[in-house]
Design an enzyme around this catalytic site. Sequence first.
Site, PDB file in Angstrom:
ATOM      1  N   ASP A 134       9.245   2.791  -0.179  1.00  0.00           N
ATOM      2  CA  ASP A 134       8.205   3.458   0.590  1.00  0.00           C
ATOM      3  C   ASP A 134       8.406   3.066   2.049  1.00  0.00           C
ATOM      4  O   ASP A 134       7.990   1.990   2.482  1.00  0.00           O
ATOM      5  CB  ASP A 134       6.823   3.042   0.085  1.00  0.00           C
ATOM      6  CG  ASP A 134       5.707   3.712   0.887  1.00  0.00           C
ATOM      7  OD1 ASP A 134       6.018   4.406   1.878  1.00  0.00           O
ATOM      8  OD2 ASP A 134       4.533   3.537   0.504  1.00  0.00           O
ATOM      9  N   TYR A 178       0.862  -1.191   0.000  1.00  0.00           N
ATOM     10  CA  TYR A 178       0.000   0.000   0.000  1.00  0.00           C
ATOM     11  C   TYR A 178       0.890   1.229   0.000  1.00  0.00           C
ATOM     12  O   TYR A 178       1.834   1.333   0.775  1.00  0.00           O
ATOM     13  CB  TYR A 178      -0.875  -0.006   1.254  1.00  0.00           C
ATOM     14  CG  TYR A 178      -1.750   1.227   1.400  1.00  0.00           C
ATOM     15  CD1 TYR A 178      -2.808   1.475   0.523  1.00  0.00           C
ATOM     16  CD2 TYR A 178      -1.521   2.141   2.423  1.00  0.00           C
ATOM     17  CE1 TYR A 178      -3.610   2.597   0.673  1.00  0.00           C
ATOM     18  CE2 TYR A 178      -2.331   3.267   2.582  1.00  0.00           C
ATOM     19  CZ  TYR A 178      -3.375   3.486   1.699  1.00  0.00           C
ATOM     20  OH  TYR A 178      -4.171   4.594   1.844  1.00  0.00           O
ATOM     21  N   LYS A 234       4.279   9.374   8.709  1.00  0.00           N
ATOM     22  CA  LYS A 234       3.972   8.798  10.032  1.00  0.00           C
ATOM     23  C   LYS A 234       4.907   9.310  11.140  1.00  0.00           C
ATOM     24  O   LYS A 234       4.706  10.409  11.624  1.00  0.00           O
ATOM     25  CB  LYS A 234       3.912   7.269   9.929  1.00  0.00           C
ATOM     26  CG  LYS A 234       2.743   6.892   8.996  1.00  0.00           C
ATOM     27  CD  LYS A 234       2.323   5.455   8.966  1.00  0.00           C
ATOM     28  CE  LYS A 234       1.014   5.362   8.180  1.00  0.00           C
ATOM     29  NZ  LYS A 234       0.972   4.353   7.168  1.00  0.00           N
TER      30      LYS A 234
HETATM   31  C1  LIG Z   1       0.349   4.875   5.711  1.00  0.00           C
HETATM   32  C2  LIG Z   1       1.117   4.595   4.494  1.00  0.00           C
HETATM   33  C3  LIG Z   1       1.040   5.426   3.365  1.00  0.00           C
HETATM   34  C4  LIG Z   1       0.063   6.557   3.263  1.00  0.00           C
HETATM   35  O1  LIG Z   1       0.285   7.544   4.207  1.00  0.00           O
HETATM   36  P1  LIG Z   1      -0.936   8.540   4.555  1.00  0.00           P
HETATM   37  O2  LIG Z   1      -0.287   9.527   5.475  1.00  0.00           O
HETATM   38  O3  LIG Z   1      -1.983   7.695   5.205  1.00  0.00           O
HETATM   39  O4  LIG Z   1      -1.392   9.146   3.291  1.00  0.00           O
HETATM   40  C5  LIG Z   1       1.864   5.166   2.305  1.00  0.00           C
HETATM   41  N1  LIG Z   1       2.723   4.139   2.330  1.00  0.00           N
HETATM   42  C6  LIG Z   1       2.833   3.313   3.394  1.00  0.00           C
HETATM   43  C7  LIG Z   1       3.823   2.203   3.367  1.00  0.00           C
HETATM   44  C8  LIG Z   1       2.025   3.503   4.498  1.00  0.00           C
HETATM   45  O5  LIG Z   1       2.097   2.659   5.520  1.00  0.00           O
END
Ligand SMILES: *Cc1c(COP(=O)(O)O)cnc(C)c1O
Length: 424
Positions: free
Chosen positions: A236, A141, A264
């Site tokens: 990511d 994701y 995060k």
């Molecule tokens: C949470 C997450 C996102 C998206 O971040 P948001 O701040 O919710 O838009 C993208 N990549 C990874 C791996 C994530 O865990």
Amino acid sequence: MNSASLFTRAQQLIPGGVNSPVRAFRSVGGAPFFTKSAKGAILTTADGRELIDFVCTWGPAIHGHNHPRIKAAIAAALENGTSFGTPNPYEVEMAELIVKFFPSIQKVRLCSSGTEATMSAIRLARGFKKRDKIIKFAGCYHGHSDSLLIKAGSGALTHGNPDSAGVPASFARETVVLPYNDPSALEAAFAANPGQIACVILEPYCGNVGFIQPDAGYLHSVRQLTARHGALLIFDEVMTGFRLARGGVQELEKITPDLTCLGKIIGGGLPVGAFGGRADIMDHLAPLGPVYQAGTLSGNPLAMAAGIESLKMLDELDPYARLDALGRQVRDAVSAAAKAKGLAVQAPQAGSMFSFFFTPTPVRDLATAMTSDAKLFARFFHACLDGGVYLPPSAYEACFLSTAHEGAAVDRACEVMTKAIQSL
Ligand SMILES: *Cc1c(COP(=O)(O)O)cnc(C)c1O
């Protein structure tokens, strides 16, 4: 106002009553609770219940909720104003911290969410390489932008529609989706799309399909193949950055991606994202280059102050060995209870990230994650919740711990989870 009446009101005004789908408890059943306040490892619900929180606001709260130092940093920044619309000193300090801990990042652009970070990194890769296609992996994701919301794990998976409506098929065609942990599939995709792949994006450790680690050597194969075919490698690390090590999975696995996405933890609980990497690539961003990216609240002083304090504490405390011990304690407690009960559970764990798959099959990609018994997970989830432990409300999400879980909270949680397994 208790949770039930709040949810009734919310459902009339907000689709599904929530502003992010997994919060709705659809995959575990029942109605979500509303949180009134949070401190350390504990959420206090609108109904006055205290729950040990294994979600940690989906990753950011590595120091626990409402940490006094982060609170003080936000309060101090607040004295100076909430947003300036000009460059501010906090942004420079944040960029310096990110660059210090991520040697692969020479320059970094700050934004307001992980979704923006990955979306912008993809655009930058396409603009830099002058190629349109990208490769992602099933179950990874990367936020909810069009190019990336394809076989995306997490909430989309939980709700049974891994491919969102509203993403034009013509966009989706530019995204090649492959199984994770399969270097030969990646090799074949490069062969089938010669000179067309701008970048490969992945969660180096997957955290949005439950928690999945790469096979030995897999990430090195991905690095070699991307280099050989002239595609950028984007890690990511929105979830794993500063959580598993200060320098993320790339530090642990000794891999140098071309671009990295963060979010995060670097916001300390306020909305932040960032993407960065090689300076020659980053200099393709406006105003230096032709790839446009912007944000009214990017580099917001309150968010920067919270994030800077969060990162400084990680640097000072170096809590990763302690967090790993906590993660192992929970994993071992649940694994032992499952073994005693004769229940097949996979419990992958690294540091303060782990998850439980109710399956005899070792989980190494989306297909094997889907062998997990989601109904059994739902019963486990509710047994834990009844006992006062809040797990992510989906079989396909990772659990998180914070330093605030150390001691009584984690001991109590292990008891509750052991009983929950026994009750299945
Ligand atoms: C949470 C997450 C996102 C998206 O971040 P948001 O701040 O919710 O838009 C993208 N990549 C990874 C791996 C994530 O865990």
